[in-house]
Design a protein around this motif. Structure first.
Motif, PDB file in Angstrom:
ATOM      1  N   SER A  71      91.712  -4.614 -48.646  1.00 41.15           N
ATOM      2  CA  SER A  71      90.277  -4.401 -48.498  1.00 41.15           C
ATOM      3  C   SER A  71      89.690  -4.104 -49.874  1.00 41.15           C
ATOM      4  O   SER A  71      90.426  -3.897 -50.843  1.00 41.15           O
ATOM      5  N   ARG A  72      88.355  -4.118 -49.946  1.00 43.12           N
ATOM      6  CA  ARG A  72      87.731  -3.817 -51.243  1.00 43.12           C
ATOM      7  C   ARG A  72      86.486  -2.983 -51.039  1.00 43.12           C
ATOM      8  O   ARG A  72      85.847  -3.017 -49.995  1.00 43.12           O
ATOM      9  N   ASP A  73      86.188  -2.207 -52.085  1.00 46.90           N
ATOM     10  CA  ASP A  73      84.961  -1.428 -52.138  1.00 46.90           C
ATOM     11  C   ASP A  73      84.201  -1.937 -53.357  1.00 46.90           C
ATOM     12  O   ASP A  73      84.529  -1.586 -54.492  1.00 46.90           O
ATOM     13  N   ASN A  74      83.205  -2.777 -53.111  1.00 45.16           N
ATOM     14  CA  ASN A  74      82.489  -3.401 -54.226  1.00 45.16           C
ATOM     15  C   ASN A  74      81.805  -2.373 -55.113  1.00 45.16           C
ATOM     16  O   ASN A  74      81.761  -2.520 -56.332  1.00 45.16           O
ATOM     17  N   ALA A  75      81.280  -1.321 -54.511  1.00 43.88           N
ATOM     18  CA  ALA A  75      80.554  -0.309 -55.283  1.00 43.88           C
ATOM     19  C   ALA A  75      81.490   0.422 -56.243  1.00 43.88           C
ATOM     20  O   ALA A  75      81.077   0.838 -57.331  1.00 43.88           O
ATOM     21  N   LYS A  76      82.746   0.566 -55.842  1.00 49.04           N
ATOM     22  CA  LYS A  76      83.712   1.284 -56.669  1.00 49.04           C
ATOM     23  C   LYS A  76      84.577   0.340 -57.494  1.00 49.04           C
ATOM     24  O   LYS A  76      85.451   0.798 -58.245  1.00 49.04           O
ATOM     25  N   ASN A  77      84.373  -0.957 -57.338  1.00 39.74           N
ATOM     26  CA  ASN A  77      85.217  -1.933 -58.055  1.00 39.74           C
ATOM     27  C   ASN A  77      86.698  -1.672 -57.800  1.00 39.74           C
ATOM     28  O   ASN A  77      87.526  -1.712 -58.716  1.00 39.74           O
ATOM     29  N   THR A  78      87.019  -1.386 -56.564  1.00 42.09           N
ATOM     30  CA  THR A  78      88.376  -0.990 -56.200  1.00 42.09           C
ATOM     31  C   THR A  78      88.873  -1.821 -55.032  1.00 42.09           C
ATOM     32  O   THR A  78      88.118  -2.092 -54.087  1.00 42.09           O
ATOM     33  N   VAL A  79      90.122  -2.216 -55.127  1.00 44.35           N
ATOM     34  CA  VAL A  79      90.801  -2.952 -54.064  1.00 44.35           C
ATOM     35  C   VAL A  79      91.942  -2.087 -53.540  1.00 44.35           C
ATOM     36  O   VAL A  79      92.608  -1.392 -54.313  1.00 44.35           O
ATOM     37  N   TYR A  80      92.134  -2.129 -52.229  1.00 44.07           N
ATOM     38  CA  TYR A  80      93.153  -1.304 -51.579  1.00 44.07           C
ATOM     39  C   TYR A  80      94.172  -2.199 -50.877  1.00 44.07           C
ATOM     40  O   TYR A  80      93.857  -3.306 -50.442  1.00 44.07           O
ATOM     41  N   LEU A  81      95.377  -1.662 -50.749  1.00 44.26           N
ATOM     42  CA  LEU A  81      96.399  -2.318 -49.945  1.00 44.26           C
ATOM     43  C   LEU A  81      96.989  -1.263 -49.022  1.00 44.26           C
ATOM     44  O   LEU A  81      97.736  -0.384 -49.458  1.00 44.26           O
ATOM     45  N   GLN A  82      96.611  -1.328 -47.759  1.00 51.73           N
ATOM     46  CA  GLN A  82      97.168  -0.438 -46.748  1.00 51.73           C
ATOM     47  C   GLN A  82      98.453  -1.049 -46.223  1.00 51.73           C
ATOM     48  O   GLN A  82      98.426  -2.166 -45.689  1.00 51.73           O
ATOM     49  N   MET A  83      99.538  -0.321 -46.360  1.00 53.79           N
ATOM     50  CA  MET A  83     100.850  -0.836 -45.968  1.00 53.79           C
ATOM     51  C   MET A  83     101.387   0.019 -44.830  1.00 53.79           C
ATOM     52  O   MET A  83     101.646   1.214 -45.017  1.00 53.79           O
ATOM     53  N   ASN A  84     101.533  -0.585 -43.666  1.00 51.21           N
ATOM     54  CA  ASN A  84     102.063   0.111 -42.495  1.00 51.21           C
ATOM     55  C   ASN A  84     103.430  -0.453 -42.118  1.00 51.21           C
ATOM     56  O   ASN A  84     103.794  -1.546 -42.539  1.00 51.21           O
ATOM     57  N   SER A  85     104.144   0.308 -41.307  1.00 51.40           N
ATOM     58  CA  SER A  85     105.459  -0.129 -40.820  1.00 51.40           C
ATOM     59  C   SER A  85     106.335  -0.629 -41.969  1.00 51.40           C
ATOM     60  O   SER A  85     106.931  -1.718 -41.897  1.00 51.40           O
ATOM     61  N   LEU A  86     106.411   0.164 -43.011  1.00 50.98           N
ATOM     62  CA  LEU A  86     107.152  -0.256 -44.196  1.00 50.98           C
ATOM     63  C   LEU A  86     108.640  -0.420 -43.899  1.00 50.98           C
ATOM     64  O   LEU A  86     109.220   0.317 -43.081  1.00 50.98           O
ATOM     65  N   LYS A  87     109.221  -1.397 -44.595  1.00 47.61           N
ATOM     66  CA  LYS A  87     110.637  -1.715 -44.433  1.00 47.61           C
ATOM     67  C   LYS A  87     111.334  -1.572 -45.786  1.00 47.61           C
ATOM     68  O   LYS A  87     110.701  -1.698 -46.833  1.00 47.61           O
ATOM     69  N   PRO A  88     112.650  -1.359 -45.770  1.00 48.75           N
ATOM     70  CA  PRO A  88     113.364  -1.274 -47.059  1.00 48.75           C
ATOM     71  C   PRO A  88     113.154  -2.501 -47.940  1.00 48.75           C
ATOM     72  O   PRO A  88     113.089  -2.368 -49.175  1.00 48.75           O
ATOM     73  N   GLU A  89     112.986  -3.653 -47.334  1.00 49.62           N
ATOM     74  CA  GLU A  89     112.783  -4.863 -48.131  1.00 49.62           C
ATOM     75  C   GLU A  89     111.393  -4.931 -48.777  1.00 49.62           C
ATOM     76  O   GLU A  89     111.112  -5.834 -49.562  1.00 49.62           O
ATOM     77  N   ASP A  90     110.521  -3.979 -48.468  1.00 46.28           N
ATOM     78  CA  ASP A  90     109.222  -3.889 -49.153  1.00 46.28           C
ATOM     79  C   ASP A  90     109.345  -3.142 -50.481  1.00 46.28           C
ATOM     80  O   ASP A  90     108.365  -3.068 -51.236  1.00 46.28           O
TER      81      ASP A  90
END
Length: 127
Positions: A71-90
């Motif tokens: 996702s992104r917040d244009n006002a903050k010039n910031t991009v996010y990566l929400q990572m759920n159900s993480l696995k060891p191969e991540d």
């Protein structure tokens, strides 16, 4: 000139969640995507996800689809990566990337399209 600073990595257990952030100083074309890539030890850097600033269109690697959300917040010039159900191969170093080059459809997944990279943030997922 664009500078990218990632944050939010860490050590978690399998099944946990993490949110990475990428703060950008300066902006490339709003038509261009911002991307997340990752690189595990002894492996090539691979595409994870991307998002276009203007349309908000998102793209994912098959390995993370339905688990990760960009996702992104244009006002903050910031991009996010929400990572759920993480696995060891991540487990990998995660890099944020931006580009000042001309965008063509499909280039979002190509490392060569991006000419600005962050320093990376380590994500380690234990089993």
């Amino acid at each position: 000139q664009v500078q990218l600073v990632e944050s939010g990595g860490g050590l978690v257990q399998a099944g946990d969640s993490l949110r990475l952030s990428c703060a950008a100083s300066g902006r490339t074309s709003s038509n261009n995507p911002m991307g997340w890539f990752r690189q595990a030890p002894a492996k090539e850097r691979e595409f994870v996800a991307a998002i276009r600033w203007n349309t908000g269109s998102t793209y994912y690697a098959d390995s993370v689809k339905d688990r990760f959300t960009i996702s992104r917040d244009n006002a903050k010039n910031t991009v996010y990566l929400q990572m759920n159900s993480l696995k060891p191969e991540d487990t990998a170093v995660y890099y944020c990337a931006a580009s000042s080059l001309t965008y063509y459809p499909g280039r979002y997944a190509s490392k060569s399209f991006y000419n600005y990279w962050g320093q990376g943030t380590q994500v380690t997922v234990s089993s």
